[in-house]
Each structure stands twice: as structure tokens, then as C-alpha cells.
Design an enzyme around this catalytic site. Structure first.
Site, short mmCIF file in Angstrom:
data_model
loop_
_atom_site.label_atom_id
_atom_site.label_comp_id
_atom_site.label_asym_id
_atom_site.label_seq_id
_atom_site.Cartn_x
_atom_site.Cartn_y
_atom_site.Cartn_z
N ARG A 9 -5.36 -23.10 58.47
CA ARG A 9 -4.40 -22.20 57.80
C ARG A 9 -3.03 -22.85 57.92
O ARG A 9 -2.53 -23.04 59.02
CB ARG A 9 -4.40 -20.81 58.44
CG ARG A 9 -3.24 -19.96 57.96
CD ARG A 9 -3.34 -18.50 58.32
NE ARG A 9 -4.32 -17.83 57.49
CZ ARG A 9 -4.41 -16.51 57.36
NH1 ARG A 9 -3.57 -15.72 58.02
NH2 ARG A 9 -5.33 -15.97 56.59
N HIS A 41 -6.27 -18.84 48.74
CA HIS A 41 -6.94 -18.21 49.88
C HIS A 41 -8.42 -17.98 49.52
O HIS A 41 -8.87 -16.84 49.33
CB HIS A 41 -6.24 -16.88 50.19
CG HIS A 41 -6.59 -16.29 51.52
ND1 HIS A 41 -7.41 -16.90 52.45
CD2 HIS A 41 -6.22 -15.10 52.09
CE1 HIS A 41 -7.52 -16.13 53.52
NE2 HIS A 41 -6.82 -15.03 53.33
N GLN A 70 -10.82 -15.40 51.27
CA GLN A 70 -10.60 -14.00 50.88
C GLN A 70 -11.41 -13.67 49.63
O GLN A 70 -11.95 -12.58 49.49
CB GLN A 70 -9.10 -13.78 50.60
CG GLN A 70 -8.73 -12.33 50.39
CD GLN A 70 -8.90 -11.51 51.65
OE1 GLN A 70 -8.42 -11.89 52.71
NE2 GLN A 70 -9.59 -10.38 51.57
N ASP A 90 -1.24 -7.07 46.93
CA ASP A 90 -0.98 -7.79 48.19
C ASP A 90 0.49 -7.57 48.52
O ASP A 90 1.26 -7.04 47.70
CB ASP A 90 -1.33 -9.28 48.00
CG ASP A 90 -1.28 -10.08 49.31
OD1 ASP A 90 -1.20 -9.47 50.39
OD2 ASP A 90 -1.30 -11.33 49.23
N CYS A 144 -6.06 -7.59 50.58
CA CYS A 144 -6.56 -8.53 51.60
C CYS A 144 -6.10 -8.15 53.01
O CYS A 144 -6.71 -8.57 53.98
CB CYS A 144 -6.12 -9.95 51.26
SG CYS A 144 -4.34 -10.18 51.26
N ARG A 197 -15.19 -10.49 55.57
CA ARG A 197 -14.70 -11.83 55.91
C ARG A 197 -15.67 -12.49 56.89
O ARG A 197 -16.00 -13.67 56.79
CB ARG A 197 -13.30 -11.75 56.55
CG ARG A 197 -12.20 -11.24 55.63
CD ARG A 197 -11.87 -12.20 54.51
NE ARG A 197 -11.51 -13.51 55.00
CZ ARG A 197 -10.30 -13.86 55.45
NH1 ARG A 197 -9.32 -12.97 55.43
NH2 ARG A 197 -10.05 -15.08 55.88
N1 CP Z 1 -6.44 -11.27 54.84
C1 CP Z 1 -6.16 -12.19 55.80
O1 CP Z 1 -6.36 -13.40 55.62
O2 CP Z 1 -5.71 -11.63 56.95
P1 CP Z 1 -5.10 -12.40 58.21
O3 CP Z 1 -3.76 -12.95 57.79
O4 CP Z 1 -4.99 -11.34 59.26
O5 CP Z 1 -6.02 -13.49 58.61
N1 NVA Z 2 -0.19 -13.39 50.56
C1 NVA Z 2 -0.33 -13.15 51.97
C2 NVA Z 2 -1.78 -13.07 52.34
C3 NVA Z 2 -2.06 -12.82 53.78
C4 NVA Z 2 -3.50 -12.79 54.12
C5 NVA Z 2 0.36 -14.24 52.75
O1 NVA Z 2 0.23 -15.41 52.39
O2 NVA Z 2 1.06 -13.93 53.71
#
Ligand code: CP
Ligand code: NVA
Length: 300
Positions: free
Chosen positions: A102, A129, A132, A217, A257, A285
Site C-alpha cells: 500500500r 484499489h 476493494q 467514498d 469501501c 475483503r
Molecule cells: N477499504 C480499505 O481499504 O480500508 P483500509 O484503509 O482500512 O484498509
Molecule cells: N479513497 C480512499 C480509500 C481508502 C480505503 C483513500 O485513498 O484514502
């Protein structure tokens, strides 16, 4: 050997078979069954951003598959002290069986995957992502069957999750209607490639009209915290409330998400209401990523 950096790294058949397998894992989990398919396998988990769902689902998922996961943050590794990404990928490839990352820069992740000799999973970048999407599609299929031909409304920021929805619309053949304020559109290249299945809607109402699925989101993603104030005013008409859900089909589902901000991108009565499947979506997930790890480890 395969990686999952973008949804488009998978064929439509592969995507569908991974989420079908995810549903089998979900069934097994509900019956208390954890098949140790990958004993003594190790997942390296690089997190340069925060996470609740992604970290716990990957770590628990690997444990349930009989393996082990190692959490690596920039504070504890040499990544935070400037060791090149490619070197880190080469070194980890000597020690672990599969890696999830990540991070901020999508191109940095692409470079990392090119240097890695074990499968690499995109666990969120500023651009995409894909994990997701596996969970969201698994959830939709479990409730309503195949999503091909359905209408999906995206309300809010044209962010990483929105870009991933565009890719997934192309792959699985649904129609995505995106309502976002001017200046907050999705990535132009992603939209251009997906334009046969994704359009910018005139308004949140137009996007949601007759939709089978409504998705939103956060207004400010990780790394955009300093823009929060400006974004709050730009997005004030982009809140999924009961009225907006009312313009979707009667049996429309609501997804997010998470993490969510009630009173901003979604009202509490929607996210906590009968059409919301956000908790299953989060739970999936775990199952979808177990299926993904199985798919990638078998490819290695
Ligand atoms: N939806 C998602 O990826 O959540 P986190 O940021 O908690 O991993
Ligand atoms: N769009 C959000 C998604 C988090 C899971 C971010 O990137 O923070």
C-alpha cells in the site's frame, strides 16, 4: 508468475473465478473451516499509508491459509531511510512467497513489481484499489448475481476507488455513471480507456436514477488531508442521502469501501440502513483476498 497491480491484469473470467472462490472461502469461514492450503508460506505487507481493513484481512487471511504475514512500515524498515524500492523488492523476493504493497505512487508500485520475483498485490495506490473491487464485486454477486449490464452510480470524488470502478466496469460489463464536482474527475487516462462503460453524469440525481448499485467514498483520501476544507465546500451536494437512494431502483444496494464519514459523503440512515451492505463488503475483503492469494501463489 502473476501480479495484481490493476484490475486489468486479470481477464474477466479470472476475475469472476476469483470472486466465486472468495464466496466458497466465505462459506467455509462461516462453517468454521480454515483449509491450510499454504503452510509455512509468508506474506510481506508493506504499508506506507494507514489501514484497518486491508491489514487485518490480509494478515488474518494468510494465517487462515496456514501461513504467516509480516507487517512492514516505513518507520521500521529501510524504506523510510531511502533504500530503493527495487532493492527492497529484490531482497523480500529472497525471503517471502508473496508481497502486498500500500503506497502513494502507482508508478513506484509498478517499478517494485518489475523488480520482484514473487507475486505483488496492489493494496491501494493513489491511482487504484483493485482488492476493494474483488470484495465489492463478490458482495454484489452474492446478493444479486452477475453485474454485467447493470447500472452503477458513483457519487463523489473521482479517486482511486472510482478509477478502479471504471476498470472493473470495462472488465465485467456494467455501466458506471460518475457524479463528481468539476475539478474532481477520475484519472483522464483511466476514463478514456474505460469510456465504453463509464460516463460522467450531469448530477448525483442523474447518476443514481434507476441505478442497481450506489457507491461513494471519502471526500479527502489519504494524503489529501490538507485539502479537506476546500473539498468540504466542493462536495457539499455530493452526499448520498435517503432522497438520492430513492431515485435508484427499489432494490438498489449501497456500498462504501470505508472508513466512512457520516454527514459528509453519506448520511447515517443510508450507511446504517437496509440497502447498505458495507459490513459484508468489508468482510469480503478477507475472503476475496484469500482467493486472490491462492490464484497468485498457484501462478508462481
Ligand atoms: N477499504 C480499505 O481499504 O480500508 P483500509 O484503509 O482500512 O484498509
Ligand atoms: N479513497 C480512499 C480509500 C481508502 C480505503 C483513500 O485513498 O484514502
Amino acid at each position: 508468475m502473476r501480479h495484481l497491480i490493476s484490475e486489468l491484469d486479470l481477464t474477466a473470467d479470472e476475475f469472476r473465478s476469483i470472486i466465486k472462490r472468495g464466496s466458497e472461502f466465505r462459506q467455509q469461514w462461516q462453517n468454521g473451516i480454515h483449509e491450510a492450503l499454504f503452510p509455512r508460506h509468508t506474506l510481506g505487507m508493506i504499508f506506507e499509508k494507514s489501514s484497518t481493513r486491508t491489514r487485518v484481512s490480509f494478515e488474518a487471511g494468510m494465517a487462515q491459509l496456514g501461513g504467516h504475514a509480516i507487517y512492514l512500515s516505513p518507520n521500521d524498515t529501510h524504506l523510510g531511510r531511502g533504500e530503493p524500492l527495487e532493492d527492497t523488492a529484490r531482497v523480500l523476493s529472497q525471503m517471502v512467497d508473496i508481497i502486498m504493497v500500500r503506497t502513494f505512487s502507482h508508478t513506484a508500485l509498478e517499478r517494485f513489481s518489475e523488480a520482484s520475483t514473487v507475486p505483488v498485490i496492489n493494496a491501494l495506490t493513489d491511482l487504484l484499489h483493485p482488492c476493494q473491487m474483488l470484495a465489492d464485486m463478490q458482495t454484489y454477486f452474492e446478493h444479486r448475481g452477475d453485474i454485467a449490464g447493470k447500472k452503477v452510480a458513483w457519487v463523489g470524488d473521482g479517486n482511486n476507488v472510482c478509477n478502479s470502478f471504471i476498470n472493473t466496469a470495462s472488465l465485467l460489463g456494467f455501466h458506471l455513471h460518475i457524479a463528481c464536482p468539476e475539478g474532481y474527475e477520475p484519472n483522464a487516462d483511466v476514463l478514456n480507456r474505460g469510456k465504453a462503460n463509464a460516463v460522467i453524469a450531469e448530477s448525483p440525481e442523474a447518476a443514481c436514477n434507476d441505478a442497481d448499485l450506489v457507491v461513494t467514498d471519502v471526500w479527502a483520501s489519504m494524503g489529501q488531508e490538507q485539502e479537506s476544507k476546500d473539498r468540504k465546500s466542493a462536495f457539499e451536494n455530493y452526499c448520498v442521502n435517503a432522497e438520492l437512494m430513492g431515485s435508484a431502483k427499489d432494490d438498489a444496494l449501497f456500498m462504501h469501501c470505508l472508513p466512512a464519514h457520516r454527514g459528509e459523503e453519506v448520511e447515517g440512515d443510508v450507511i446504517d440502513g437496509a440497502q447498505s451492505v458495507v459490513w459484508e463488503e468489508a468482510g469480503n475483503r478477507l475472503h476475496a483476498q484469500k482467493a486472490l492469494m491462492e490464484f497468485l501463489l498457484k501462478s508462481a
